[in-house]
Design an enzyme around this catalytic site. Structure first.
Site, mmCIF file in Angstrom:
data_model
loop_
_atom_site.group_PDB
_atom_site.id
_atom_site.type_symbol
_atom_site.label_atom_id
_atom_site.label_comp_id
_atom_site.label_asym_id
_atom_site.label_seq_id
_atom_site.Cartn_x
_atom_site.Cartn_y
_atom_site.Cartn_z
ATOM 1 N N GLU A 66 0.817 -1.229 0.000
ATOM 2 C CA GLU A 66 0.000 0.000 0.000
ATOM 3 C C GLU A 66 0.844 1.271 0.000
ATOM 4 O O GLU A 66 1.278 1.731 1.054
ATOM 5 C CB GLU A 66 -0.927 0.000 1.235
ATOM 6 C CG GLU A 66 -1.824 1.232 1.278
ATOM 7 C CD GLU A 66 -2.796 1.233 2.453
ATOM 8 O OE1 GLU A 66 -2.739 0.318 3.290
ATOM 9 O OE2 GLU A 66 -3.596 2.179 2.540
ATOM 10 N N LYS A 72 -2.568 -2.122 -3.088
ATOM 11 C CA LYS A 72 -3.614 -1.278 -2.482
ATOM 12 C C LYS A 72 -3.249 0.187 -2.690
ATOM 13 O O LYS A 72 -2.590 0.811 -1.865
ATOM 14 C CB LYS A 72 -3.743 -1.606 -0.988
ATOM 15 C CG LYS A 72 -4.747 -0.728 -0.239
ATOM 16 C CD LYS A 72 -5.124 -1.320 1.105
ATOM 17 C CE LYS A 72 -6.004 -0.364 1.905
ATOM 18 N NZ LYS A 72 -6.615 -1.008 3.070
HETATM 19 P P1 13P Z 1 -9.375 3.976 4.364
HETATM 20 O O1 13P Z 1 -10.256 3.182 3.441
HETATM 21 O O2 13P Z 1 -10.121 4.617 5.503
HETATM 22 O O3 13P Z 1 -8.468 4.903 3.639
HETATM 23 O O4 13P Z 1 -8.419 2.920 5.065
HETATM 24 C C1 13P Z 1 -7.863 1.927 4.307
HETATM 25 C C2 13P Z 1 -6.599 1.499 4.932
HETATM 26 O O5 13P Z 1 -6.451 0.365 5.331
HETATM 27 C C3 13P Z 1 -5.507 2.451 5.037
HETATM 28 O O6 13P Z 1 -4.333 1.772 5.340
#
Ligand code: 13P
Length: 339
Positions: free
Chosen positions: A176, A218
């Site tokens: 991510e 992600k």
């Molecule tokens: P949000 O969907 O609130 O952005 O959170 C996703 C997430 O896991 C951030 O690391």
């Protein structure tokens, strides 16, 4: 490493009609969310709240749940481990393994995600607790003079080391690299920074010998900053996000599961849906939302036992709408009908 098993888990995480629930808020983030609904952030309240989500019908649209360290060790009121309840719902337990961000020295306004030391040992323990996949989030902010290339490269390097360790321990890494939507930048600036972050990331993943077939990306969507005067249409976000992903993400990646990042619930659903409507992508495209799945149930729950059913209904609704969006089958009419 068992690549066939990693690939199977990664594909299950992005199966059509399903997506990931991010329920891995740290105790600090959880306190912020609970403060907003007037609930005390005790260990028991955190457990009760998460238990209600994991026992709801909405889990039919949830392929996996990202947990926080506390939660993967917690038991429900009746003594069943929460990870077991997730499995019984036909979903995969996962775990956030980064240790959050710290200021990046000599780079004011920028942060580096920590948590690599001792990570292999923690992964072994989490596997024993039932985890099938992991998450590591890096944060890239946009502002005057930032991000620096150094910040992007250092965070991409950490993500690659984390991902390689996960795969070596037979856990699927959710990778991510979040470009934040704070600030007043426009959509094209978000595009440019997202492109740089993804190009740097896939270079580092290659050098670290990470197998793309055994991971899930992600990313953020390409959106204007929250304070930007120029907001974007659903179609513009969908078109630009797909374009940057096609420029940067190899087809070997099984799936892309977006973060919601502070978008409204409806924007997060409509934009995901529009991307799947455009079609023609080499990977599955779904959600890995925290706020866009949980804001509604949190509000409905407000810490009261008598609101559990209403909170579960609110969660089930958002999970179902996003499940439809993951197949390009959501419409605003369906949203209204089901509400
Ligand atoms: P949000 O969907 O609130 O952005 O959170 C996703 C997430 O896991 C951030 O690391």
């Amino acid at each position: 490493m068992d690549l066939a098993e990693l690939n199977k888990v990664a594909n299950a995480m992005v199966a059509p009609g399903k997506g990931v629930l991010a329920a891995d808020e740290s105790a600090g983030t959880c306190k912020k969310r609970f403060d907003a609904i007037g609930v005390e952030c005790t260990e028991e309240n955190r457990r009760d709240y998460r238990e209600l989500l994991f026992r709801s019908k909405g889990m039919a649209n949830i392929s996996g749940v990202i947990l926080f360290d506390e939660t993967i060790r917690q038991k429900a009121k009746d003594g069943t481990p929460l990870a077991k309840i997730i499995e019984q719902a036909g979903s995969l337990p996962g775990i956030k393994v980064d240790k959050g961000t710290k200021p990046l020295p000599f780079y004011p306004g920028e942060v580096i995600t920590e948590g690599l030391d001792g990570l292999r040992e923690r992964l072994v323990e989490y596997r024993g607790l039932g985890a099938k996949f992991c998450k590591w989030r890096t944060v890239i902010d946009i502002g005057p003079g930032i991000p620096s290339y150094y910040c992007i490269k250092a965070n991409a390097g950490a993500l690659a080391r984390y991902a390689a360790l996960c795969q070596d321990e037979n856990l699927v890494p959710i990778v991510e690299p979040e470009v934040l939507m704070d600030g007043d930048h426009d959509t094209d600036r978000c595009y440019q920074v997202t492109e740089l972050a993804l190009k740097a990331l896939f270079h580092e993943l290659y050098l670290a010998r990470v197998k793309l077939e055994g991971m899930v990306l992600k990313p953020n969507m390409v959106v204007p900053g929250k304070k930007s005067a120029k907001q974007a249409s659903v179609d513009e976000v969908a078109e630009k996000t797909l374009r940057v992903l096609k420029e940067c993400v190899p087809a070997a990646v099984p799936g892309i599961a977006f973060l919601s990042g502070g978008q409204s619930d409806l924007d997060a659903t409509a934009r995901l849906n529009a991307m799947n409507r455009l079609g023609d992508a080499p990977w599955k495209i779904t959600f890995s939302y925290s706020r866009a799945l949980q804001a509604a149930p949190q509000k409905a729950w407000s810490g009261k036992a008598e609101n559990v059913a209403a909170a579960q209904a609110a969660f089930t609704h958002r999970a179902a709408m996003n499940g439809l969006a993951s197949m390009g089958k959501w419409t605003p009419e369906l949203e209204k009908k089901a509400a």
